[in-house]
Design an enzyme around this catalytic site. Structure first.
Site, PDB file in Angstrom:
ATOM      1  N   ARG A   4       0.486  -4.836  12.539  1.00  0.00           N
ATOM      2  CA  ARG A   4      -0.245  -3.946  13.749  1.00  0.00           C
ATOM      3  C   ARG A   4      -0.669  -4.946  14.845  1.00  0.00           C
ATOM      4  NH1 ARG A   4      -4.724  -0.015  10.956  1.00  0.00           N
ATOM      5  NH2 ARG A   4      -3.199   1.481   9.642  1.00  0.00           N
ATOM      6  N   ARG A  11       0.774  -1.242  -0.242  1.00  0.00           N
ATOM      7  CA  ARG A  11       0.008  -0.027   0.112  1.00  0.00           C
ATOM      8  C   ARG A  11       0.953   1.235   0.089  1.00  0.00           C
ATOM      9  NH1 ARG A  11      -4.893  -1.824   4.046  1.00  0.00           N
ATOM     10  NH2 ARG A  11      -5.306  -3.656   3.014  1.00  0.00           N
ATOM     11  N   GLU A  18      -7.354   0.472  14.773  1.00  0.00           N
ATOM     12  CA  GLU A  18      -7.787  -0.791  13.606  1.00  0.00           C
ATOM     13  C   GLU A  18      -6.883  -1.946  13.732  1.00  0.00           C
ATOM     14  OE1 GLU A  18      -8.752  -1.667   9.135  1.00  0.00           O
ATOM     15  OE2 GLU A  18      -8.867   0.326   9.667  1.00  0.00           O
ATOM     16  N   ARG A  73       1.849   1.504  10.472  1.00  0.00           N
ATOM     17  CA  ARG A  73       1.470   2.145   9.271  1.00  0.00           C
ATOM     18  C   ARG A  73       2.555   1.802   8.078  1.00  0.00           C
ATOM     19  NH1 ARG A  73      -3.195   4.663   7.546  1.00  0.00           N
ATOM     20  NH2 ARG A  73      -3.308   5.508   9.668  1.00  0.00           N
ATOM     21  N   SER A  94     -10.996  -5.926   9.708  1.00  0.00           N
ATOM     22  CA  SER A  94     -12.143  -5.441   9.158  1.00  0.00           C
ATOM     23  C   SER A  94     -12.888  -6.393   8.731  1.00  0.00           C
ATOM     24  CB  SER A  94     -11.724  -4.397   8.152  1.00  0.00           C
ATOM     25  OG  SER A  94     -11.650  -2.898   8.544  1.00  0.00           O
TER      26      SER A  94
END
Length: 412
Positions: free
Chosen positions: A375, A248, A335, A263, A338
């Site tokens: 994460r 990403r 987060e 991140r 999801s």
């Protein structure tokens, strides 16, 4: 659809532009068919005509051929315009989704107990300080070799990733998911079909020379796995657990989460993916969330479940639940997983259909993160740290770490 676009904060006028293009597509199609039928009828008359009549008919046939060609071009152009506009529309937002932006989510439930480090007599360290002391994380050399937001997992850090992946795959397999190792490079149709070339395109890496995309999640190759196929109702539900590297660009996040590995541009992830009948989609969504809650509970992490607001859903989801773990040094939930219900949005674009008796229709697809590795490592290190700088290993991971109960700091 207008109300859905409004709730997403997207362009409502796009709906009217699409309707207009579709009307043009339909009318130009009718016009083309009429001209083709006239051309065929004329073609039958020419052989039977007299010499004088034939010359006139041939002249008319020439003009008609030009009209047919022009009508065909207009029909094609209108069809392409309709498809282009349709691909810009996000999925229909579920009526129960809270309306608003990133901060307008609704907390549905909380789990676990947040530790009081003050009562335990020490100040918690952040994951990077802990990871460096454990010989587990090296961001300095990651930046030297690849730039910012890259990292090495070393020693027990690498072993911890492998333990997490194996434990996640074991849980998914026990729940009936088929383990999958998926491609990291996909063709444009797979990326576009899953909804990642719209508003999310800025975060996608594109290899222009070869026209391939690097996936940001194994959701993409898993959604495209049955592209252009018709599945029988008896085959459903089909559940896959994909493990893949993810890439990403993190565009638009300048200055956010720059410290450590929360991140990053490249990471590994275990992703659950389901193909179900449309009427089973909402129940499957809850199942995916339950498996995520089982996973985070097994890791002994305090977390909350949120109903994501309409403006933060992403193009493909009609509804999304996030599980956010407590990060002690940030003093807030962040987060980790999801779970998204995409209804028939991706299936329509990728032409994945369901045959139930004589009826053929698009099915529903859903996806849920089980373990985004970096994460999850952040959450484990910070929540399970001890006063001496060591980190307690959650019981669920110990069989995958040779029975190790504690990660100890290493000598520099």
């Amino acid at each position: 659809m207008r109300a859905s676009q409004r709730a997403r904060g997207e362009d409502v006028a796009l709906v009217d532009a699409l309707l207009s293009a579709d009307e043009r597509r339909r009318s130009s199609g009718v016009r083309f068919d009429e001209l083709r039928n006239e051309q065929k009828s004329l073609g039958k008359l020419i052989p039977k005509a007299s010499a004088d009549e034939k010359a006139e008919l041939l002249k008319k046939a020439g003009q008609l051929a030009a009209d047919v060609k022009a009508a065909d071009a207009e029909q094609h152009e209108a069809d392409e315009e309709t498809k282009r506009l349709a691909l810009q529309l996000g999925n229909l937002v579920h009526p129960d989704v809270p309306v608003g932006g990133e901060e307008d989510f609704v907390v549905l439930e909380t789990h676990g107990t947040i530790r009081d480090f003050g009562a335990e007599g020490f100040e918690p360290k952040d994951h990077l300080e802990l990871g460096e002391a454990l010989g587990a994380i090296d961001v300095e050399r990651g930046a030297k070799v690849s730039g910012s937001r890259f990292y090495y997992l070393t020693g027990v850090g690498a072993l911890l990733e492998l333990a997490l992946v194996n434990a996640a795959i074991a849980q998914a397999t026990e729940a009936g998911f088929i383990p999958m190792l998926t491609p990291a490079l996909v063709r444009p149709r797979a990326m576009e079909g899953t909804g990642f070339l719209g508003q999310a395109a800025e975060n996608v890496y594109h290899l222009e020379k070869d026209d391939y995309y690097l996936v940001g999640t194994s959701e993409v190759p898993l959604a495209a796995y049955h592209m252009d196929e018709i599945l029988d109702a008896e085959q459903l539900p089909l559940r896959y657990a994909g493990f893949s590297p993810c890439f990403r660009r993190e565009a638009g996040t300048y200055g956010k989460d720059t410290r450590g590995i929360f991140r990053v541009h490249q990471f590994d992830k275990v992703e659950m993916f389901s193909y179900v009948a449309p009427e089973d989609a909402e129940n499957e969504h809850k199942r995916l969330l339950d498996w995520e809650k089982q996973w985070l509970t097994g890791l002994e992490l305090p977390f909350q479940v949120i109903d994501v607001a309409s403006g933060d859903l992403g193009a493909s989801a009609s509804r999304k639940y996030d599980c956010e773990a407590w990060i002690p040094t940030q003093g807030k939930y962040r987060e980790l997983t999801s779970a998204s219900n995409c209804d028939s949005f991706q299936a329509r674009r990728l032409s994945v259909r369901l045959r139930d008796g004589k009826k053929v229709q698009p099915l529903a697809t859903l996806n849920g993160t089980l373990c985004a590795v970096p994460r999850t490592i952040v959450a484990i290190l910070e929540n399970h740290q001890q006063a001496d700088g060591s980190v307690r290993v959650p019981e669920v991971l110990r069989p995958y770490l040779g029975g190790r109960e504690v990660l100890e700091p290493v000598a520099k």
